[in-house]
Design a protein around this motif. Structure first.
Motif, short mmCIF file in Angstrom:
data_model
loop_
_atom_site.label_atom_id
_atom_site.label_comp_id
_atom_site.label_asym_id
_atom_site.label_seq_id
_atom_site.Cartn_x
_atom_site.Cartn_y
_atom_site.Cartn_z
N GLN A 69 0.83 -1.20 0.00
CA GLN A 69 0.00 0.00 0.00
C GLN A 69 0.87 1.25 0.00
N GLN A 70 1.98 1.23 0.73
CA GLN A 70 2.87 2.39 0.81
C GLN A 70 3.51 2.68 -0.55
N GLU A 71 3.96 1.64 -1.25
CA GLU A 71 4.59 1.83 -2.57
C GLU A 71 3.60 2.40 -3.57
N LEU A 72 2.37 1.89 -3.55
CA LEU A 72 1.34 2.42 -4.44
C LEU A 72 1.01 3.86 -4.08
N ALA A 73 0.95 4.14 -2.79
CA ALA A 73 0.66 5.50 -2.35
C ALA A 73 1.73 6.48 -2.84
N VAL A 74 2.99 6.08 -2.79
CA VAL A 74 4.08 6.94 -3.26
C VAL A 74 3.93 7.21 -4.75
N LYS A 75 3.61 6.17 -5.52
CA LYS A 75 3.47 6.33 -6.98
C LYS A 75 2.28 7.22 -7.33
N ASN A 93 1.15 9.65 -5.26
CA ASN A 93 1.29 10.90 -4.49
C ASN A 93 0.13 11.10 -3.51
N VAL A 94 -0.22 10.03 -2.83
CA VAL A 94 -1.23 10.10 -1.76
C VAL A 94 -0.64 9.42 -0.53
N VAL A 95 -1.34 9.51 0.59
CA VAL A 95 -0.85 8.84 1.79
C VAL A 95 -1.36 7.39 1.80
N ARG A 96 -0.67 6.53 2.54
CA ARG A 96 -1.01 5.11 2.59
C ARG A 96 -2.45 4.91 3.08
N GLN A 97 -2.88 5.74 4.00
CA GLN A 97 -4.23 5.60 4.56
C GLN A 97 -5.30 5.76 3.47
N THR A 98 -5.02 6.58 2.47
CA THR A 98 -5.97 6.75 1.36
C THR A 98 -6.14 5.44 0.60
N ILE A 99 -5.02 4.77 0.34
CA ILE A 99 -5.07 3.47 -0.35
C ILE A 99 -5.87 2.48 0.49
N SER A 100 -5.62 2.48 1.80
CA SER A 100 -6.32 1.57 2.70
C SER A 100 -7.83 1.83 2.66
N LYS A 101 -8.23 3.10 2.67
CA LYS A 101 -9.66 3.43 2.62
C LYS A 101 -10.29 2.98 1.31
N TRP A 102 -9.56 3.13 0.20
CA TRP A 102 -10.09 2.69 -1.09
C TRP A 102 -10.26 1.18 -1.11
N GLU A 103 -9.27 0.48 -0.57
CA GLU A 103 -9.33 -0.98 -0.60
C GLU A 103 -10.36 -1.54 0.38
N GLN A 104 -10.69 -0.79 1.42
CA GLN A 104 -11.72 -1.23 2.36
C GLN A 104 -13.11 -0.79 1.91
N GLY A 105 -13.18 0.00 0.87
CA GLY A 105 -14.45 0.49 0.36
C GLY A 105 -15.02 1.64 1.16
N LEU A 106 -14.18 2.29 2.00
CA LEU A 106 -14.66 3.41 2.81
C LEU A 106 -14.72 4.70 2.02
N SER A 107 -13.96 4.79 0.93
CA SER A 107 -14.02 5.94 0.04
C SER A 107 -13.69 5.46 -1.37
N VAL A 108 -13.91 6.35 -2.33
CA VAL A 108 -13.71 6.01 -3.73
C VAL A 108 -12.85 7.10 -4.38
N PRO A 109 -11.87 6.72 -5.19
CA PRO A 109 -11.06 7.73 -5.87
C PRO A 109 -11.88 8.46 -6.94
N ASP A 110 -11.51 9.72 -7.21
CA ASP A 110 -12.21 10.45 -8.27
C ASP A 110 -11.75 9.92 -9.62
N SER A 111 -12.36 10.41 -10.68
CA SER A 111 -12.10 9.85 -12.01
C SER A 111 -10.65 10.05 -12.46
N ASP A 112 -10.07 11.21 -12.17
CA ASP A 112 -8.67 11.45 -12.55
C ASP A 112 -7.74 10.48 -11.80
N MET A 113 -8.02 10.29 -10.54
CA MET A 113 -7.19 9.38 -9.75
C MET A 113 -7.39 7.94 -10.21
#
Length: 167
Positions: free
Chosen positions: A17-23, A25-45
């Motif tokens: 999750q950390q490596e993807l977050a670096v690529k 340019n977001v924090v690891r917690q954002t990746i975790s929220k997306w993978e848990q279904g707690l939030s959804v990335p916007d279309s550009d992301m």
């Protein structure tokens, strides 16, 4: 669907999750929220995620699309065309910048020569009995001597560069 697919594809690519977050340019917690279904990335992301994971957006969203060989070759050709266009534009911009820098260098050299001719080496009339004045006079004379010897060579090189970098 997006959360599970994103997690599975990330793991299959061997990314944490950390490596993807670096690529991305977001924090690891954002990746975790997306993978848990707690939030959804916007279309550009979402497009950026698909590029980083080298996976079509439709696959991330759960749709299985069978892409034909010709479609992928056509897409690659279009991407290469865009890349080539960008590279040629950068090359042209770089050449123009170098061209104008060389013109500016020539102008600076000419102005410096005019100033030196106008000043007529005023340090030659200084009182050199004072050691500090003597050191300063020698330093100024050395710089002037070096400039008069080296500047014509640089000037000729810049003129040649100007002709080589014109259209």
């Amino acid at each position: 669907m997006l959360s599970e697919n994103m997690k599975a594809i990330r793991k299959s690519k061997g990314l944490s999750q950390q490596e993807l977050a670096v690529k991305l340019n977001v924090v690891r917690q954002t990746i975790s929220k997306w993978e848990q279904g707690l939030s959804v990335p916007d279309s550009d992301m979402l497009v950026l995620i698909s590029e980083v994971l080298e996976t079509p957006v439709s696959t991330l969203l759960g749709e299985t699309v069978a892409e034909t060989e010709t479609d992928s070759i056509k897409a690659i050709a279009e991407k290469l065309e865009v890349i080539n266009l960008q590279l040629s534009q950068r090359k042209i911009a770089r050449r123009k910048m170098i061209h104008w820098l060389l013109i500016s260098l020539c102008a600076v050299i000419v102005i410096a020569f005019v100033v030196l001719l106008h000043l007529e080496s005023p340090y030659l009339e200084w009182n050199y009995s004072d050691p500090e004045t003597a050191v300063l006079g020698v330093a100024v004379h050395s710089l002037e001597w070096l400039f008069v010897r080296v500047a014509p060579i640089i000037f000729i090189g810049a003129i040649i560069g100007i002709f080589l970098t014109r259209k």
